[in-house]
Write an enzyme that holds these catalytic residues in place. Structure first.
Site: not given
Ligand code: PMT
Length: 405
Positions: A210, A289, A322, A336
């Site tokens: 991403n 590949k 986040f 969440k």
């Molecule tokens: O890196 P930058 O370019 O500065 O951009 C910042 C950002 C947009 C990435 C950041 O501000 C942000 O929003 N991060 C969260 C991205 C994300 O994956 O969001 P989510 O809503 O999909 O996940 C929710 C939370 O679960 C997040 O804290 C994530 O780290 C966590 N997660 C998600 C999937 C997974 N398999 N395991 C996790 O722990």
């Protein structure tokens, strides 16, 4: 806490307006002092409106009324009331006055009269900065304990390229906060931060990923370090230089990120999950590949939900997630927060292309478990990071107060 912000006459004087705001955001009162030359570049009214305080423009009052005993000793009153003197931009002339003890205007008089820590952020033409006289003045000031936020290199307003450009406002404000001793509210804490994207391989050369640049997570790491914490930074592949004092663990895939986080969780008192972890990975990674042969279907499976796993095993750690959302941002983020049993979630509307992913700027709402919501309108990621850390500190203080009572 109060800072006197000295603004000298240079093209960069306009940048001091944002410095006022950044300091205020951190709860610092700002008394602006402008040299005569600075007033040629920016009107005092700009700073008066921003700071909400009268701007000091001369040694004997603003000139409108007859000087009296109040205006004649104002520099002493200001000198005694401030917790730090910050000069940004600092010109060669003002630095020379400071270094040689001249006191022919308010700012140079204030410099001599105050015992508060002094921070200067020089900005000037390349040759003026490189001149032996300026460098000798800087060396003298450093020797006397003045903190210097070194200018950066780049294209300057005078048309030349090289060192002399005012350092970033973030670096200047950080130095001022450090001088104030206001940044040590995370001393004794160990903050585990995840940053950047993960890569989920499909074959030896292709992966699903991403747009995360890591900037938000690295800003948090930098901010936590500056506020006195130890930082463990678990980072996906990004093109950023990690802050020197952080313990950095490089990972590539969601599984590696999970292993690194779980192996280090016990050492942490705060965990902040900024990383954009892939939600899916290939069910089977091809050993060779994959050859192009018409349409293909890729079978995916969910990756480990690291945040949920931390929540299920954590001891006393404060847990911050986040939520990157494009619709129903607050409702989805709060969902969440509840589902993953977090203390704080930072709701990040990533539908706006200019902020969020791969940008220096962001706009978020910080949601807390007790129903609180702090809106942080569009600003730098450095500022967002500090607002998130402020929320963590406030939560820790509330928890400590509950335990005491
Ligand atoms: O890196 P930058 O370019 O500065 O951009 C910042 C950002 C947009 C990435 C950041 O501000 C942000 O929003 N991060 C969260 C991205 C994300 O994956 O969001 P989510 O809503 O999909 O996940 C929710 C939370 O679960 C997040 O804290 C994530 O780290 C966590 N997660 C998600 C999937 C997974 N398999 N395991 C996790 O722990």
């Amino acid at each position: 806490m109060k800072v006197a912000l000295g603004v000298c006459g240079g093209i960069a004087a306009y940048k001091a307006a944002e410095i006022v705001r950044l300091l205020q955001d951190r709860g610092v009162r700002v008394q602006v002092v402008m040299t005569r030359a600075a007033q040629e570049f920016v009107r005092p009214l700009t700073f008066a409106a921003l700071s909400g305080e009268k701007v000091i423009t001369g040694l004997f009052g603003a000139g409108a009324e007859e000087p009296n005993i109040d205006s004649a000793v104002e520099h002493i009153a200001v000198a005694q009331s401030i917790d730090a003197l910050l000069v940004a931009p600092a010109t060669a002339d003002t630095l020379a006055k400071f270094a040689n003890g001249l006191a022919d205007d308010f700012l140079s008089t204030l410099f001599l009269a105050t015992t508060a820590p002094v921070v200067v952020a020089p900005a000037m033409n390349v040759n003026m900065w490189a001149h032996e006289a300026t460098q000798a003045n800087i060396a003298k000031l450093k020797q006397r304990g003045v903190r210097v936020v070194e200018p950066g290199a780049g294209y300057l307003a005078c048309g030349m390229t090289g060192p002399g450009r005012l350092a970033s406002n973030e670096a200047i404000v950080s130095a001022a906060l450090e001088a104030l001793g206001a940044t040590q509210d995370l001393a004794g804490e160990t903050v585990l931060i995840t940053a950047g994207p993960t890569r989920e391989f499909v074959d030896p050369v292709r992966y699903i990923s991403n747009r995360s640049s890591g900037k938000m997570g690295y800003a948090l790491a930098e901010g936590a370090l500056r506020r006195g914490a130890q930082v463990i930074l678990v980072t996906g592949p990004v093109a950023l230089k990690a802050p020197g004092a952080a313990e950095v663990i490089q990972v590539e895939t969601a599984d590696q990120m999970r292993d690194a986080v779980m192996a280090n969780l016990k050492r942490a008192t705060i965990a902040i999950k900024t990383a954009a972890v892939a939600d899916y990975k290939a069910k089977q990674v091809a050993g060779e590949k994959i050859k192009r042969a018409g349409p293909m279907t890729l079978a995916l499976e969910a990756t480990a939900d690291i945040l949920a796993e931390i929540a299920s095993v954590r001891e006393n750690q404060v847990l911050v997630g986040f939520a990157a959302e494009t619709q129903d941002v607050l409702a989805n983020a709060r969902g969440k927060l509840e589902r993953k049993q977090l203390d704080i979630i930072v709701a990040n509307d990533v539908s706006k292309p200019a902020i969020g992913f791969d940008s220096d700027r962001n706009a978020v709402t910080i949601l807390t478990r007790d129903g609180g919501a702090i809106e942080v309108p569009e600003t730098t990621k450095w500022e967002v990071a500090h607002r998130v850390l402020d929320a963590v500190v406030a939560l820790k203080q509330r928890k400590a107060a509950t335990i005491r009572s």
